[in-house]
Design an enzyme around this catalytic site. Structure first.
Site: not given
Length: 359
Positions: A35, A130, A250, A298
């Site tokens: 999957k 679940r 940053y 990024m």
């Protein structure tokens, strides 16, 4: 020259890992879980490499259809079953196996005059809480199915909540599954990757390996028997020196305590590298282990190469995870799991299948 970030896929390692898995589980049959686009490795390329599995397990009808259209005739199991009553016709058309975990799914099955053979894996909630029936609900669902559709072929499964740990719930879940099956003697499936490695008694009739096939989530006692399938690689695109006391990136979350040589690497969270990787997360440059410093951007990360400044140069190869550095180790430094990193590779990362000469 294009941006150097790549995900290298070693399909021979994937085949090797399936062989190792089969050796572990003996007579049990194997649902290869592919999957989420083959855990980020590519659904169809993974299925081709895992052709010797007994069946494939996926999360959606769309994934199953892609496999059928590509010519795969294996049993294909929909792990969450039907999301909508209208999907049943597609399931029948493509001869798919279904997990059934809720009464509304039973309603959908019985609302149609299904004449074709259909394999159903009824899911018992043994403690994961679940998906799945409680024991009373399971017996009710089976009574309805056997009464109205006796041609359905039923099996029984559950899912372990704490398989990675020596947790008392594991044995409780195992015993609850066996107890619920005493009346029926169905084929059983319980073991995921962790249970395959750590709990041989829980292999039962079918196992469901996922992450272990891709060479991640491997228990220490088995680590030498499995190979990583994906290597995320890039290159050094800049080198610069900082004075002691200068900050990086940053938010200035890291400051040099000495004259420091930095390498800038073309990879970032826009590629799927974890933004929350902490200072000190290992990176391999030119076969040397060096620490990430400063926040992940990024498109770039910065790495402290001061101790190896004379051994690393512009354009040197970088491994973010792969053969020399486990994706699980990187994930620990980012407070996540290897699954997320493998599945999170973004579309802008070039995928390259390694040839036999490159392996």
């Amino acid at each position: 020259m294009s941006r150097p970030i790549q995900a290298l896929i070693n399909l021979s390692a994937l085949q090797h890992n399936l062989i190792q898995t089969k050796a572990m589980v003996g007579a049990a049959r194997v649902w290869a879980v592919i999957k989420a686009n083959g855990y980020g490795h590519g659904l169809l390329r993974v299925a081709k490499a895992l052709n010797q599995a007994d069946g494939f397990a996926v999360a959606s009808v769309e994934e199953a259809i892609l496999l059928r259209q590509a010519g795969f005739l294996h049993p294909i199991l929909l792990l969450e079953g039907l999301f909508d009553e209208a999907e049943l016709q597609v399931v029948l058309q493509h001869r798919l196996d279904l997990v059934v975990h809720s009464h509304h799914q039973v309603d959908w099955l019985l609302a149609h005059s299904v004449k074709e053979p259909l394999h159903l894996w009824l899911k018992l909630d043994t403690g994961m809480h679940r998906l799945g029936f409680n024991e009373e609900g399971l017996h009710q669902a089976l009574f309805r199915l056997k009464h109205h559709a006796p041609h359905f072929k039923c099996h029984l499964m559950s899912h372990l909540a704490c398989a990675e740990d020596d947790h008392p719930l594991n044995q409780q879940q195992y015993q609850r599954l066996l107890a619920a099956n005493q009346t029926y003697q169905f084929k059983l499936s319980l073991a995921n990757s962790a249970a395959i490695q750590l709990a041989p008694t829980m292999h039962l009739n079918w196992v469901r390996p996922g992450i272990m096939l891709y060479g991640a989530g491997i228990a220490p006692q088995h680590i030498t028997h499995f190979k990583p399938v994906m290597s995320l690689v890039s290159r050094v695109i800049a080198i610069k020196w900082l004075a002691a006391g200068e900050g990086v990136g940053y938010g200035q979350t890291w400051f040099a305590t000495r004259p420091t040589c930095l390498a800038v690497v073309a990879v970032g969270y826009g590629d799927g590298y974890p933004r929350h990787a902490e200072n000190g997360t290992p990176v391999i440059i030119n076969n040397l282990r060096v620490p990430l410093v400063g926040r992940v951007s990024m498109d770039m990360i910065t790495v402290d190469i001061t101790d190896h400044a004379n051994q690393i140069k512009l354009n040197d190869p970088v491994e973010l995870w792969g053969e020399q550095l486990s994706v699980d180790e990187v994930a620990q430094h980012a407070n996540t799991i290897g699954y997320e990193l493998l599945c999170g590779i973004t579309q802008r990362v070039k995928i390259k299948e390694l040839t036999q000469n490159e392996v």
